[in-house]
Design an enzyme around this catalytic site. Structure first.
Site, PDB file in Angstrom:
ATOM      1  N   HIS A   1       0.841  -1.203   0.000  1.00 52.15           N
ATOM      2  CA  HIS A   1       0.000   0.000   0.000  1.00 52.15           C
ATOM      3  C   HIS A   1       0.878   1.256   0.000  1.00 52.15           C
ATOM      4  O   HIS A   1       0.558   2.236  -0.671  1.00 52.15           O
ATOM      5  CB  HIS A   1      -0.897   0.031   1.241  1.00 52.15           C
ATOM      6  CG  HIS A   1      -1.901  -1.081   1.295  1.00 52.15           C
ATOM      7  ND1 HIS A   1      -1.767  -2.154   2.133  1.00 52.15           N
ATOM      8  CD2 HIS A   1      -3.049  -1.275   0.608  1.00 52.15           C
ATOM      9  CE1 HIS A   1      -2.794  -2.962   1.975  1.00 52.15           C
ATOM     10  NE2 HIS A   1      -3.585  -2.467   1.056  1.00 52.15           N
TER      11      HIS A   1
ATOM     12  N   GLN B   1      -9.169  -7.195 -10.322  1.00 54.89           N
ATOM     13  CA  GLN B   1      -9.847  -6.016  -9.773  1.00 54.89           C
ATOM     14  C   GLN B   1      -9.481  -4.773 -10.595  1.00 54.89           C
ATOM     15  O   GLN B   1     -10.344  -3.988 -10.986  1.00 54.89           O
ATOM     16  CB  GLN B   1      -9.447  -5.821  -8.312  1.00 54.89           C
ATOM     17  CG  GLN B   1      -9.832  -4.482  -7.735  1.00 54.89           C
ATOM     18  CD  GLN B   1      -9.602  -4.405  -6.230  1.00 54.89           C
ATOM     19  OE1 GLN B   1     -10.357  -4.976  -5.461  1.00 54.89           O
ATOM     20  NE2 GLN B   1      -8.575  -3.696  -5.807  1.00 54.89           N
TER      21      GLN B   1
HETATM   22  O1  PAF Z   1      -8.295  -3.692  -2.987  1.00 51.36           O
HETATM   23  C1  PAF Z   1      -8.945  -3.391  -1.961  1.00 51.36           C
HETATM   24  O2  PAF Z   1      -8.409  -3.195  -0.888  1.00 51.36           O
HETATM   25  C2  PAF Z   1     -10.474  -3.255  -2.069  1.00 51.36           C
HETATM   26  O3  PAF Z   1     -10.995  -4.192  -2.939  1.00 51.36           O
HETATM   27  C3  PAF Z   1     -10.923  -1.836  -2.443  1.00 51.36           C
HETATM   28  C4  PAF Z   1     -10.471  -1.451  -3.836  1.00 51.36           C
HETATM   29  C5  PAF Z   1     -10.381  -0.833  -1.438  1.00 51.36           C
HETATM   30  C6  PAF Z   1     -12.454  -1.758  -2.417  1.00 51.36           C
HETATM   31  O4  PAF Z   1     -12.968  -2.018  -1.153  1.00 51.36           O
END
Ligand code: PAF
Length: 286
Positions: A37, A152
């Protein structure tokens, strides 16, 4: 660093930034922040003036057998990570984020049921819906997602294009531990021996990437190099190890020779912990 709890607060922050002539970068997260992150936050600060992060464990992307209540919540250390990365605004809505009577969903039909979507029915509908809400709240110029969750990122890219969100999507590379394990908030659930065994996932990906780099374009031959690695130190189970077309989300494992970039994706289980990883073959994110 400001902390906002409501949509109207973060929206006025974002609008004030833009009125001041600045661009806003946004990294949506569910907290439990790790170096992966942090690298998304760094990327966001490279492409924009002011960075906002959301920290919200979204209930609608958890299936009935996935324990939403057990998802790690590490608020204090998340704030430290965000502050260290120079984040200006944290958006952390509470339960009121989904108002009473909430019904609307944003779905990417068909794509939502491929691979991860097949194994986790409804997961991507929860993700695309909450990301839509978050985009409406933060109104970012840039949104940064990790390649680690490649499917995603592909669904969100499709959605952003289809629904004219008017923001630039940036996909940042996966951050790995020094031994190759992709960083994930789920790694904390692996026993020491399973964590060692799980290194086979990145080894399998690299084995297939090496075959592709040597000029091979037959999907079966590319995959079999990785499959041999996986067989040598088999996970408890493998959900998939295959190739995806990033533009159509078609599974390419038995198809004709690759003529454009593709993504190699893997999902495997160690006990109750499910890990995913991937590698790109060519310039997928453009
Ligand atoms: O990747 C994540 O942490 C989640 O899927 C997100 C994009 C924050 C959506 O809740």
């Amino acid at each position: 660093m400001d902390i906002f709890r409501t949509a109207s607060e973060i929206r006025s922050w974002s609008r004030s930034r833009k009125t001041a002539g600045r661009t806003v970068g946004f990294v949506p997260t569910m907290g439990a922040l790790h170096e992966g992150h942090a690298s998304l936050l760094v990327r966001a600060s490279q492409v924009s003036d002011d960075v906002a992060i959301s920290i919200y464990v979204n209930p609608t992307q958890f299936g009935p057998n996935e324990d939403f209540s057990k998802y790690p919540r590490t608020w204090e250390s998340d704030l430290e990570t965000a502050a260290k990365a120079g984040v200006k605004a944290v958006f952390a809505p509470g339960e009121e984020f989904y108002p009473k009577g909430y019904r609307t969903e944003v779905v990417v039909p068909q794509w939502n049921s491929v691979l991860e979507g097949e194994i986790r029915p409804g997961h991507f509908d929860g993700v695309t819906s909450v990301v839509t809400k978050l985009f409406h709240c933060v109104e970012p110029d840039f949104a940064v997602f990790g390649q680690k969750d490649a499917q995603q990122a592909l669904l969100i890219r499709r959605m952003v294009r289809d629904l004219d969100f008017g923001l630039r999507l940036v996909v940042a590379p996966t951050v790995r531990e020094s031994d190759g394990l992709a960083m994930s908030s789920r790694n904390r659930y692996l026993s020491e021996s399973d964590r060692k065994r799980a290194l086979v996932l990145s080894r399998a990906l690299w084995a297939s990437v090496a075959v592709w780099e040597s000029g091979e374009r037959d999907p079966g031959r590319i995959l079999s190099a990785g499959e041999s690695e996986l067989a040598a130190q088999a996970p408890d189970s493998v959900d998939y190890f295959t190739l995806l077309d990033p533009d159509t989300l078609a599974v390419l494992d038995r198809g004709p020779a690759l003529s454009k970039p593709a993504i190699l994706v893997v999902a495997a289980r160690y006990g109750t912990t499910r890990l995913i990883d991937n590698a790109v073959l060519g310039d997928v994110w453009g």
